[in-house]
Design a protein around this motif. Sequence first.
Motif, PDB file in Angstrom:
ATOM      1  N   SER A   1       0.826  -1.211   0.000  1.00 37.05           N
ATOM      2  CA  SER A   1       0.000   0.000   0.000  1.00 37.05           C
ATOM      3  C   SER A   1       0.857   1.257   0.000  1.00 37.05           C
ATOM      4  CB  SER A   1      -0.929   0.017   1.227  1.00 37.05           C
ATOM      5  OG  SER A   1      -0.193   0.333   2.409  1.00 37.05           O
ATOM      6  N   GLY A   2       2.107   1.129   0.502  1.00 37.27           N
ATOM      7  CA  GLY A   2       2.989   2.282   0.609  1.00 37.27           C
ATOM      8  C   GLY A   2       2.659   3.185   1.775  1.00 37.27           C
ATOM      9  N   GLU A   3       1.623   2.837   2.529  1.00 37.86           N
ATOM     10  CA  GLU A   3       1.184   3.659   3.668  1.00 37.86           C
ATOM     11  C   GLU A   3       1.826   3.134   4.950  1.00 37.86           C
ATOM     12  OE1 GLU A   3      -0.595   6.376   3.485  1.00 37.86           O
ATOM     13  OE2 GLU A   3      -0.862   6.207   1.315  1.00 37.86           O
ATOM     14  N   ILE A   4       2.686   3.915   5.554  1.00 43.56           N
ATOM     15  CA  ILE A   4       3.428   3.438   6.711  1.00 43.56           C
ATOM     16  C   ILE A   4       2.518   3.168   7.905  1.00 43.56           C
ATOM     17  CG2 ILE A   4       4.007   5.720   7.655  1.00 43.56           C
ATOM     18  CD1 ILE A   4       6.831   4.443   8.219  1.00 43.56           C
ATOM     19  N   LYS A   5       1.496   3.982   8.110  1.00 46.49           N
ATOM     20  CA  LYS A   5       0.603   3.765   9.251  1.00 46.49           C
ATOM     21  C   LYS A   5      -0.085   2.411   9.153  1.00 46.49           C
ATOM     22  CE  LYS A   5      -3.243   5.700  11.890  1.00 46.49           C
ATOM     23  NZ  LYS A   5      -3.876   4.381  12.057  1.00 46.49           N
ATOM     24  N   GLN A   6      -0.481   2.038   7.955  1.00 44.10           N
ATOM     25  CA  GLN A   6      -1.158   0.759   7.758  1.00 44.10           C
ATOM     26  C   GLN A   6      -0.243  -0.404   8.141  1.00 44.10           C
ATOM     27  OE1 GLN A   6      -3.181   0.493   3.995  1.00 44.10           O
ATOM     28  NE2 GLN A   6      -3.246  -1.748   4.020  1.00 44.10           N
ATOM     29  N   THR A   7       1.060  -0.256   7.885  1.00 42.19           N
ATOM     30  CA  THR A   7       2.018  -1.310   8.219  1.00 42.19           C
ATOM     31  C   THR A   7       2.363  -1.290   9.700  1.00 42.19           C
ATOM     32  OG1 THR A   7       2.941  -0.932   6.011  1.00 42.19           O
ATOM     33  CG2 THR A   7       4.163  -2.392   7.463  1.00 42.19           C
ATOM     34  N   ILE A   8       2.580  -0.104  10.248  1.00 47.35           N
ATOM     35  CA  ILE A   8       2.917   0.038  11.671  1.00 47.35           C
ATOM     36  C   ILE A   8       1.796  -0.506  12.555  1.00 47.35           C
ATOM     37  CG2 ILE A   8       3.300   1.729  13.512  1.00 47.35           C
ATOM     38  CD1 ILE A   8       5.752   1.365  11.879  1.00 47.35           C
ATOM     39  N   ASP A   9       0.559  -0.410  12.081  1.00 47.73           N
ATOM     40  CA  ASP A   9      -0.594  -0.888  12.861  1.00 47.73           C
ATOM     41  C   ASP A   9      -0.518  -2.385  13.140  1.00 47.73           C
ATOM     42  OD1 ASP A   9      -1.714   1.592  13.113  1.00 47.73           O
ATOM     43  OD2 ASP A   9      -3.187   1.341  11.498  1.00 47.73           O
TER      44      ASP A   9
END
Length: 246
Positions: free
Chosen positions: A38-46
């Motif tokens: 997704s390239g979205e860091i928040k989505q991965t950090i979650d």
Amino acid sequence: MLTLPRKFLLMAVVACLLAIPYSAQADMQDDFFRAIQSGEIKQTIDHMRPELVKEIDQPVFQAWMNAINERLGGMQSIKPTGLEIKQTPNGTMRTTSAMITFDKGTASSSLTTLGGKLIAFNITSDQLGDDWFQGPTSTDLYQQLGRTFIERFLKGETDEAYAMCHEALQEVIDRDAFQQMINIVQGESGALKSVTFRESKMDITEDDGQNLMLNFDIVSEKGTATCEIKVQFVGMKGHLLGFQFE
């Protein structure tokens, strides 16, 4: 009515039980890599537990995610290759391994979770290589680190400034020597008025590792000065490993 042999029934039950954890580990891998894609860091950090998040600088992790997506491309399939389950005082720990196939290559993935959240991960790929890190996606975090250190140093907040130094730097400069440095610089500069970030550059060498050099301009009671802060990256975190006032 068809009656199945007892042995066949037992084998079917075992097969079902085995399929459950392997399905769970595939889902774990799938969720993590889809978040990366997704390239979205928040989505991965979650997906991570707080103790893992503390060991990761988001500008470094974002650079790693970008490298995965650029060098490996889109994810095609996941093949589970192993599962280890341990009971700990804090809950069930699961380590799942898999081979991930992408458009441009493959990656070997090992994810460890506790209570359903990541506490460790290890991704290796020939296509990703060892040279994926050429600097953080943003230096804002390290600008603030450097500015805070300089302010604490020049205000005589010895314990707070010293605690910001990496253990490797503390082994070279003990607290007494650090205090002496503060006394000398304070004596030459007087009261601090302002600290302004000027520029930064990455310095990557085989001998000295991956370093971000940040330069600051200082205005104090007795004139102007500069300070260079050295941040060295180990794993996915930057550490304050050097400073020089002039």
